[in-house]
Design a protein around this motif. Structure first.
Motif, PDB file in Angstrom:
ATOM      1  N   ARG A  61       1.380   3.771  14.704  1.00  0.00           N
ATOM      2  CA  ARG A  61       2.545   3.506  15.548  1.00  0.00           C
ATOM      3  C   ARG A  61       2.159   2.831  16.859  1.00  0.00           C
ATOM      4  O   ARG A  61       2.932   2.072  17.427  1.00  0.00           O
ATOM      5  N   ARG A  62       0.951   3.104  17.335  1.00  0.00           N
ATOM      6  CA  ARG A  62       0.495   2.460  18.572  1.00  0.00           C
ATOM      7  C   ARG A  62       0.243   0.971  18.368  1.00  0.00           C
ATOM      8  O   ARG A  62       0.316   0.195  19.307  1.00  0.00           O
ATOM      9  N   TYR A  63      -0.083   0.568  17.153  1.00  0.00           N
ATOM     10  CA  TYR A  63      -0.413  -0.829  16.884  1.00  0.00           C
ATOM     11  C   TYR A  63       0.743  -1.619  16.299  1.00  0.00           C
ATOM     12  O   TYR A  63       0.859  -2.816  16.519  1.00  0.00           O
ATOM     13  N   LEU A  64       1.575  -0.973  15.531  1.00  0.00           N
ATOM     14  CA  LEU A  64       2.618  -1.667  14.774  1.00  0.00           C
ATOM     15  C   LEU A  64       3.994  -1.179  15.210  1.00  0.00           C
ATOM     16  O   LEU A  64       4.176   0.013  15.465  1.00  0.00           O
ATOM     17  N   LYS A  65       4.974  -2.067  15.246  1.00  0.00           N
ATOM     18  CA  LYS A  65       6.323  -1.703  15.671  1.00  0.00           C
ATOM     19  C   LYS A  65       7.215  -1.333  14.498  1.00  0.00           C
ATOM     20  O   LYS A  65       7.966  -0.381  14.540  1.00  0.00           O
ATOM     21  N   ASN A  66       7.144  -2.112  13.456  1.00  0.00           N
ATOM     22  CA  ASN A  66       8.037  -2.001  12.315  1.00  0.00           C
ATOM     23  C   ASN A  66       7.681  -0.782  11.455  1.00  0.00           C
ATOM     24  O   ASN A  66       6.530  -0.610  11.060  1.00  0.00           O
ATOM     25  N   ASP A  67       8.666   0.041  11.136  1.00  0.00           N
ATOM     26  CA  ASP A  67       8.428   1.248  10.331  1.00  0.00           C
ATOM     27  C   ASP A  67       7.822   0.917   8.966  1.00  0.00           C
ATOM     28  O   ASP A  67       6.972   1.651   8.476  1.00  0.00           O
ATOM     29  N   GLU A  68       8.275  -0.177   8.364  1.00  0.00           N
ATOM     30  CA  GLU A  68       7.720  -0.576   7.070  1.00  0.00           C
ATOM     31  C   GLU A  68       6.235  -0.902   7.179  1.00  0.00           C
ATOM     32  O   GLU A  68       5.449  -0.520   6.321  1.00  0.00           O
ATOM     33  N   ASP A  69       5.870  -1.617   8.230  1.00  0.00           N
ATOM     34  CA  ASP A  69       4.462  -1.958   8.459  1.00  0.00           C
ATOM     35  C   ASP A  69       3.626  -0.706   8.695  1.00  0.00           C
ATOM     36  O   ASP A  69       2.512  -0.583   8.199  1.00  0.00           O
TER      37      ASP A  69
END
Length: 171
Positions: free
Chosen positions: A33-41
């Motif tokens: 979550r710290r690196y990626l914004k999109n829930d799918e990602d």
């Protein structure tokens, strides 16, 4: 993490793998979550992380370092996701940054992690790697295929932008 549980995972024990997943999923999700914004990602990176953990766990020679090893795999999966999607664009525009002292102390988990979402992805990745994961600039530069100077300038940009966001409370 219990040493015996890791040894059982190395023997492909599905119950042990499930227990490891249950114990580690929340922690590793937070890293994603710290690196990626999109829930799918995030979900995809987490799934890829656990796939790598369980297919390469036999390469882990010291079960006592499992959590650090799993965390490193997670960070690498997130960075790979950013690279693959060609979204790791490092912003060099520092003209709009206002340098100021952030006078308020905020809850790291709640506010700073929320503010990280407002950083460009490249800056956010560098900030996470340096300030949270503890990687040196030389290693960050190698991981992201950038120069050490770029890593340092992006960290500085991220810090100033976070200070600006804290002071202006425009999030």
């Amino acid at each position: 993490m219990e040493r015996e549980l890791i040894l059982q995972c190395q023997r492909n024990d599905r119950n042990a793998q499930r227990k490891v997943y249950e114990k580690m999923a929340g922690k590793l999700y937070s890293v994603c979550r710290r690196y990626l914004k999109n829930d799918e990602d995030i979900e995809e990176a987490l799934a890829d992380t656990f796939y790598k953990i369980f297919t390469k766990i036999d390469q882990l020679h010291n079960p006592d370092i499992f959590e650090a090893w799993a965390r490193k795999i997670t960070v690498n999966e997130c960075l790979q996701k950013l690279r693959t999607a060609q979204r790791l664009h490092i912003s060099l525009d520092e003209n709009n940054v206002i340098s100021s002292d952030a006078g308020e102390h905020v809850s790291f988990e709640k506010d700073i992690l929320h503010l990280l979402n407002f950083l460009p992805e490249g800056c956010r990745a560098i900030f996470n790697l340096f300030a949270i994961e503890g990687y040196p600039h030389k290693e960050i530069a190698t991981m992201l295929s950038i120069s050490e100077g770029t890593s340092k300038s992006q960290l500085n940009f991220a810090r100033k932008k976070l200070q600006e966001l804290l002071v202006n409370q425009n999030v």
